[in-house]
Scaffold this active site. Structure first.
Site, PDB file in Angstrom:
ATOM      1  N   GLU A 168      -8.360   5.289   3.584  1.00 20.04           N
ATOM      2  CA  GLU A 168      -7.927   4.584   2.361  1.00 20.04           C
ATOM      3  C   GLU A 168      -7.499   3.153   2.698  1.00 20.04           C
ATOM      4  O   GLU A 168      -7.122   2.854   3.834  1.00 20.04           O
ATOM      5  CB  GLU A 168      -6.805   5.354   1.658  1.00 20.04           C
ATOM      6  CG  GLU A 168      -5.601   5.648   2.536  1.00 20.04           C
ATOM      7  CD  GLU A 168      -4.330   5.072   1.966  1.00 20.04           C
ATOM      8  OE1 GLU A 168      -4.398   4.146   1.140  1.00 20.04           O
ATOM      9  OE2 GLU A 168      -3.261   5.542   2.389  1.00 20.04           O
ATOM     10  N   LYS A 189      -3.506  -2.728  -6.238  1.00 18.72           N
ATOM     11  CA  LYS A 189      -3.429  -1.343  -5.760  1.00 18.72           C
ATOM     12  C   LYS A 189      -4.071  -0.474  -6.837  1.00 18.72           C
ATOM     13  O   LYS A 189      -3.602  -0.442  -7.978  1.00 18.72           O
ATOM     14  CB  LYS A 189      -1.955  -0.982  -5.554  1.00 18.72           C
ATOM     15  CG  LYS A 189      -1.684   0.473  -5.216  1.00 18.72           C
ATOM     16  CD  LYS A 189      -0.195   0.688  -4.987  1.00 18.72           C
ATOM     17  CE  LYS A 189       0.184   2.150  -4.976  1.00 18.72           C
ATOM     18  NZ  LYS A 189       1.629   2.365  -4.824  1.00 18.72           N
ATOM     19  N   VAL A 219      -4.685   7.045  -1.969  1.00 16.39           N
ATOM     20  CA  VAL A 219      -5.271   8.335  -1.592  1.00 16.39           C
ATOM     21  C   VAL A 219      -6.008   8.927  -2.792  1.00 16.39           C
ATOM     22  O   VAL A 219      -7.133   9.424  -2.665  1.00 16.39           O
ATOM     23  CB  VAL A 219      -4.182   9.301  -1.082  1.00 16.39           C
ATOM     24  CG1 VAL A 219      -4.737  10.711  -0.922  1.00 16.39           C
ATOM     25  CG2 VAL A 219      -3.615   8.799   0.249  1.00 16.39           C
ATOM     26  N   ASP A 228      -1.726  10.956  -6.548  1.00 18.56           N
ATOM     27  CA  ASP A 228      -2.328  11.642  -5.398  1.00 18.56           C
ATOM     28  C   ASP A 228      -2.308  13.157  -5.613  1.00 18.56           C
ATOM     29  O   ASP A 228      -3.224  13.860  -5.174  1.00 18.56           O
ATOM     30  CB  ASP A 228      -1.540  11.339  -4.108  1.00 18.56           C
ATOM     31  CG  ASP A 228      -1.714   9.894  -3.636  1.00 18.56           C
ATOM     32  OD1 ASP A 228      -2.477   9.133  -4.253  1.00 18.56           O
ATOM     33  OD2 ASP A 228      -1.049   9.539  -2.628  1.00 18.56           O
ATOM     34  N   LYS A 281       6.047  10.540   2.340  1.00 19.92           N
ATOM     35  CA  LYS A 281       7.102   9.621   2.745  1.00 19.92           C
ATOM     36  C   LYS A 281       8.471  10.193   2.400  1.00 19.92           C
ATOM     37  O   LYS A 281       8.648  10.809   1.344  1.00 19.92           O
ATOM     38  CB  LYS A 281       6.887   8.257   2.100  1.00 19.92           C
ATOM     39  CG  LYS A 281       6.008   7.361   2.970  1.00 19.92           C
ATOM     40  CD  LYS A 281       5.189   6.399   2.175  1.00 19.92           C
ATOM     41  CE  LYS A 281       4.000   7.128   1.585  1.00 19.92           C
ATOM     42  NZ  LYS A 281       2.962   6.246   1.077  1.00 19.92           N
TER      43      LYS A 281
HETATM   44  N1  PSU Z   1       0.370   5.936   3.620  1.00 20.52           N
HETATM   45  C1  PSU Z   1       0.850   4.889   4.322  1.00 20.52           C
HETATM   46  N2  PSU Z   1       1.126   3.738   3.649  1.00 20.52           N
HETATM   47  C2  PSU Z   1       0.843   3.611   2.312  1.00 20.52           C
HETATM   48  C3  PSU Z   1       0.334   4.724   1.573  1.00 20.52           C
HETATM   49  C4  PSU Z   1       0.116   5.854   2.293  1.00 20.52           C
HETATM   50  O1  PSU Z   1       1.053   5.002   5.530  1.00 20.52           O
HETATM   51  O2  PSU Z   1       1.039   2.530   1.784  1.00 20.52           O
HETATM   52  C5  PSU Z   1      -0.050   4.604   0.101  1.00 20.52           C
HETATM   53  C6  PSU Z   1      -1.216   5.565  -0.143  1.00 20.52           C
HETATM   54  O3  PSU Z   1      -2.305   4.792  -0.581  1.00 20.52           O
HETATM   55  C7  PSU Z   1      -0.750   6.499  -1.225  1.00 20.52           C
HETATM   56  C8  PSU Z   1       0.156   5.581  -1.984  1.00 20.52           C
HETATM   57  O4  PSU Z   1      -1.813   7.018  -1.977  1.00 20.52           O
HETATM   58  O5  PSU Z   1       0.884   4.931  -0.910  1.00 20.52           O
HETATM   59  C9  PSU Z   1       1.024   6.312  -2.966  1.00 20.52           C
HETATM   60  O6  PSU Z   1       1.508   5.392  -3.908  1.00 20.52           O
HETATM   61  P1  PSU Z   1       2.210   5.894  -5.247  1.00 20.52           P
HETATM   62  O7  PSU Z   1       3.474   6.552  -4.782  1.00 20.52           O
HETATM   63  O8  PSU Z   1       2.456   4.646  -6.061  1.00 20.52           O
HETATM   64  O9  PSU Z   1       1.251   6.835  -5.902  1.00 20.52           O
END
Ligand code: PSU
Ligand code: MN
Length: 312
Positions: free
Chosen positions: A35, A95, A115, A154, A171
């Site tokens: 990604e 994004k 993702v 995701d 995370k």
């Molecule tokens: N993994 C990482 N760094 C990132 C992400 C994942 O090490 O920046 C990104 C991925 O693209 C994931 C996104 O899909 O963060 C999720 O963002 P959100 O919580 O806004 O859906």
């Protein structure tokens, strides 16, 4: 009101395949999708550009073909050349999650894919293994009526897209328990790779167990072959390499600060994850970047090994 799962068909946005990717697909060789949001929004420049090369090299070193995915000038692309990777890492790209693909394609825009958007495009191309750092999930106040309703796309994308995602858990800025519950509700298997503990991205143990442990790429491939007809994806969670794990006390402090900062500044929606990651990077003196890079590289390697098994 609790999280309500929905069944949404994957949009088939026919992606342009890089020549090497097209050849590998035609020959049934192992491929790993990567990604681009983690490059454009998860890591600072110029580290992101060397990371892009390092991830592709890690995939190649284990016998698979890398396919980094993004949308450039309205064209979804599976497999990027050096100039296209430069654009992704230059820092101006949007994004893009799944819902943003239509606007990007229809209006001729460019963006890095999360993702969710990456598995959608990978599946449309016929690639079934993806490597990333951390999966998106339920934010800490995400699943409640009075909360933010911030639940990463995701999760529903994995629920409807048969792609195996290698990551280091979700995370630690998220509600890990709620995220694991939604994955269960959505029938997305969660496998721990050589671990009984669900990893916490910068930390090896999120404090939650994994439902199922596997210890070899052969086992992963066997589970995936048996599962994939169901139509949902799978999470293969591998902890950050021990030598690169972030110190526990530092991690907890940066997390508390980052969450307070985001609340104070009123950061919401898709800016939350990049803002929190930036706080870790500035506050840890580079340690979180090193951890991030180490874990994504290890995941790219493992994804390549799994893809090799699946191509046998
Ligand atoms: N993994 C990482 N760094 C990132 C992400 C994942 O090490 O920046 C990104 C991925 O693209 C994931 C996104 O899909 O963060 C999720 O963002 P959100 O919580 O806004 O859906
Ligand atoms: Mn969100």
């Amino acid at each position: 009101m609790p999280y309500v799962p929905r069944s949404v068909p994957s949009p088939v946005t026919s992606p342009a395949l890089a020549p090497e990717v097209a050849a590998a697909l035609a020959e049934g060789r192992a491929l790993v999708a990567l990604e681009s949001t983690l490059l454009a929004h998860g890591l600072p420049a110029p580290l992101n550009r060397s990371a892009a090369d390092a991830l592709e090299a890690a995939v190649r070193a284990h016998g698979a073909v890398p396919a980094t995915i993004a949308v450039l000038d309205g064209q979804p692309r599976v497999g990027l050349d050096a100039t296209q990777l430069d654009r992704v890492c230059a820092g101006h790209l949007d994004k893009l999650s799944v819902r943003d693909l239509g606007a990007a394609v229809g209006l001729g825009r460019s963006g890095a894919t999360t993702v969710a958007a990456t598995v959608t495009l990978a599946a449309a191309a016929g690639i079934e293994v993806l490597a990333t750092g951390g999966l998106g999930g339920v934010h800490r106040d995400g699943g409640t009526n009075r909360g933010s309703w911030d639940i990463s796309a995701d999760l529903p994308a994995l629920a409807r897209t048969p792609v195996l995602v290698v990551c280091s858990g979700v995370k630690s800025v998220l509600d890990v328990a709620a995220t694991l519950e939604v994955l269960e509700t959505e029938s997305v298997p969660v496998l721990g790779y050589r671990t009984d503990a669900f990893p916490g991205f910068y930390r090896r143990d999120s404090g939650h167990p994994v439902p199922c442990r596997v210890d070899t790429p052969e086992q992963v491939a066997a589970v995936w072959r048996a599962h994939r007809a169901l139509g949902s994806g799978l999470v293969l969670a591998q902890p950050v390499p021990a030598a690169s794990e972030l110190d526990g006390a530092l991690h907890d402090r940066l997390l508390a600060e980052g969450l307070a900062l985001v609340a104070e500044r009123g950061v919401t929606g898709k800016d939350v994850t990049p803002a929190l990651l930036r706080h870790f990077h500035t506050g840890s003196g580079g340690a979180s970047q090193a951890a991030n890079l180490a874990l994504v590289s290890a995941n790219a390697e493992l994804a390549a090994k799994v893809a090799r098994q699946l191509a046998l």
